[in-house]
Design an enzyme around this catalytic site. Structure first.
Site, PDB file in Angstrom:
ATOM      1  N   THR A 231       0.856  -1.172   0.000  1.00  0.00           N
ATOM      2  CA  THR A 231       0.000   0.000   0.000  1.00  0.00           C
ATOM      3  C   THR A 231       0.899   1.231   0.000  1.00  0.00           C
ATOM      4  O   THR A 231       2.120   1.127  -0.165  1.00  0.00           O
ATOM      5  CB  THR A 231      -0.974  -0.042   1.200  1.00  0.00           C
TER       6      THR A 231
ATOM      7  N   LYS B  65       3.908   1.648  -3.665  1.00  0.00           N
ATOM      8  CA  LYS B  65       3.455   1.044  -4.922  1.00  0.00           C
ATOM      9  C   LYS B  65       4.368   1.371  -6.105  1.00  0.00           C
ATOM     10  O   LYS B  65       4.432   0.598  -7.064  1.00  0.00           O
ATOM     11  CB  LYS B  65       2.017   1.463  -5.223  1.00  0.00           C
TER      12      LYS B  65
ATOM     13  N   ASP C 112      -5.460  -3.709  -8.139  1.00  0.00           N
ATOM     14  CA  ASP C 112      -6.442  -2.650  -7.900  1.00  0.00           C
ATOM     15  C   ASP C 112      -7.322  -2.438  -9.130  1.00  0.00           C
ATOM     16  O   ASP C 112      -8.539  -2.241  -9.014  1.00  0.00           O
ATOM     17  CB  ASP C 112      -5.747  -1.333  -7.559  1.00  0.00           C
TER      18      ASP C 112
ATOM     19  N   ALA D 248      -7.182  13.135  -8.098  1.00  0.00           N
ATOM     20  CA  ALA D 248      -6.180  12.948  -9.143  1.00  0.00           C
ATOM     21  C   ALA D 248      -4.922  12.261  -8.623  1.00  0.00           C
ATOM     22  O   ALA D 248      -3.848  12.434  -9.182  1.00  0.00           O
ATOM     23  CB  ALA D 248      -5.810  14.302  -9.755  1.00  0.00           C
ATOM     24  N   GLY D 249      -5.048  11.475  -7.572  1.00  0.00           N
ATOM     25  CA  GLY D 249      -3.885  10.788  -7.021  1.00  0.00           C
ATOM     26  C   GLY D 249      -3.665   9.429  -7.656  1.00  0.00           C
ATOM     27  O   GLY D 249      -4.150   9.135  -8.751  1.00  0.00           O
TER      28      GLY D 249
ATOM     29  N   TYR E  74     -13.429   2.870   2.810  1.00  0.00           N
ATOM     30  CA  TYR E  74     -14.186   1.854   3.545  1.00  0.00           C
ATOM     31  C   TYR E  74     -14.274   2.156   5.036  1.00  0.00           C
ATOM     32  O   TYR E  74     -15.012   1.487   5.762  1.00  0.00           O
ATOM     33  CB  TYR E  74     -13.612   0.449   3.326  1.00  0.00           C
TER      34      TYR E  74
ATOM     35  N   GLY F 269     -15.587   0.992  -0.774  1.00  0.00           N
ATOM     36  CA  GLY F 269     -14.178   0.638  -0.690  1.00  0.00           C
ATOM     37  C   GLY F 269     -13.941  -0.794  -0.258  1.00  0.00           C
ATOM     38  O   GLY F 269     -12.956  -1.413  -0.669  1.00  0.00           O
TER      39      GLY F 269
END
Length: 276
Positions: A65, A69, A106, A130-131, A218, A239
């Protein structure tokens, strides 16, 4: 308790909140993998190379995570086309011949979560944010969206990044200012990729007949936007749906067993969240 023969874990920073151990352990129990373990480790970018180098042959794989990544890619022997498309790896599998292979679950996880709710194709879509998650959302939309995608962003730089990802992925990306985010809610599919609290102000602007909302959070759940969407009768993908589907693919890759137990993993995730 059986002796541990195979190991896997999720790495990141911060990591204490991660539900991945709950989901993977539920899968192992259902699959009868009593000699498998799955843990979590607080690992940042600086510590990642040393952690990976120290792993012994008992390790089957890693879940990654933020902020790892992209940082993990130079440490790998190869990555899948899916991971390469967004330059992000959330899954590492250690092969029998000692190779480290990266993948991104993902993106197919997003597609699977939407298809589970009956979403096969949409004519257009909107992305809030926008990440890194937004780039994965764009990759998913490259598969299921037939028309333009409007990205609502806070800066010109972020907008340029989203346009760049769109060109790379073959998606017609149009950029709009975050201040106009209320307009996003009229899209047939809205994907909210921002941190907790960011979309709360939009909750009062849900249209009378909303389409589909995919909110990648989530916890806390439901978000005000998701609650407002449901109250209007709109379909909501959460999520946890994404988390379960991407974890399911990780379990299958790491163990070599398919299908992984989706229902058992979801039940475990729901129970864990209810207990927090």
């Amino acid at each position: 308790m059986a002796d541990i023969r195979r190991r896997a874990a999720v790495l990141g920073s911060p990591i204490a909140h991660s539900l991945s151990p709950v989901l993977h352990r539920a899968a192992y129990a259902e699959l009868g993998l009593d000699d498998w373990s799955y843990d979590r480790f607080e690992v940042d970018e600086a510590a990642l190379p040393g952690f990976v180098e120290a792993l012994d042959p008992a390790w089957a794989g890693l879940s990654l995570t933020m902020p790892l990544k992209r940082a993990v890619i130079p440490l790998l022997d190869g990555i899948s086309p899916t991971a390469a498309s967004v330059e992000a790896v959330n899954t590492v599998v250690f092969t029998e011949d000692g190779r480290r292979v990266g993948d991104n679950t993902d993106i197919p996880g997003m597609i699977a979560a939407l298809r589970e709710r009956g979403v096969e194709k949409v004519e257009s879509a909107a992305i809030l944010g926008a990440g890194a998650t937004a780039s994965s959302a764009l990759a998913a939309l490259a598969v299921i969206c037939a028309g333009p995608v409007t990205a609502y962003v806070r800066s010109k730089e972020r907008g340029d990044e989203m346009r760049g990802w769109g060109q790379r992925l073959g998606v017609d990306v149009r950029v709009a200012d975050w201040a106009d985010g209320g307009r996003a809610l009229d899209a047939p599919l809205v994907i909210a990729t921002t941190p907790a609290g960011t979309t709360d102000a939009l909750a009062t602007g849900v249209p009378e007949r909303p389409g589909i909302l995919f909110d990648v959070l989530y916890e806390p759940w439901p978000t005000p936007l998701a609650a407002g969407w449901s109250a209007r009768g709109g379909a909501v993908v959460g999520g946890l749906d994404l988390l379960v589907h991407q974890a399911l693919l990780q379990v299958e890759q790491m163990t070599g067993l398919s299908p992984a137990p989706l229902a058992a993993m979801r039940r475990a995730g729901e129970a864990a969240l209810a207990g927090r």
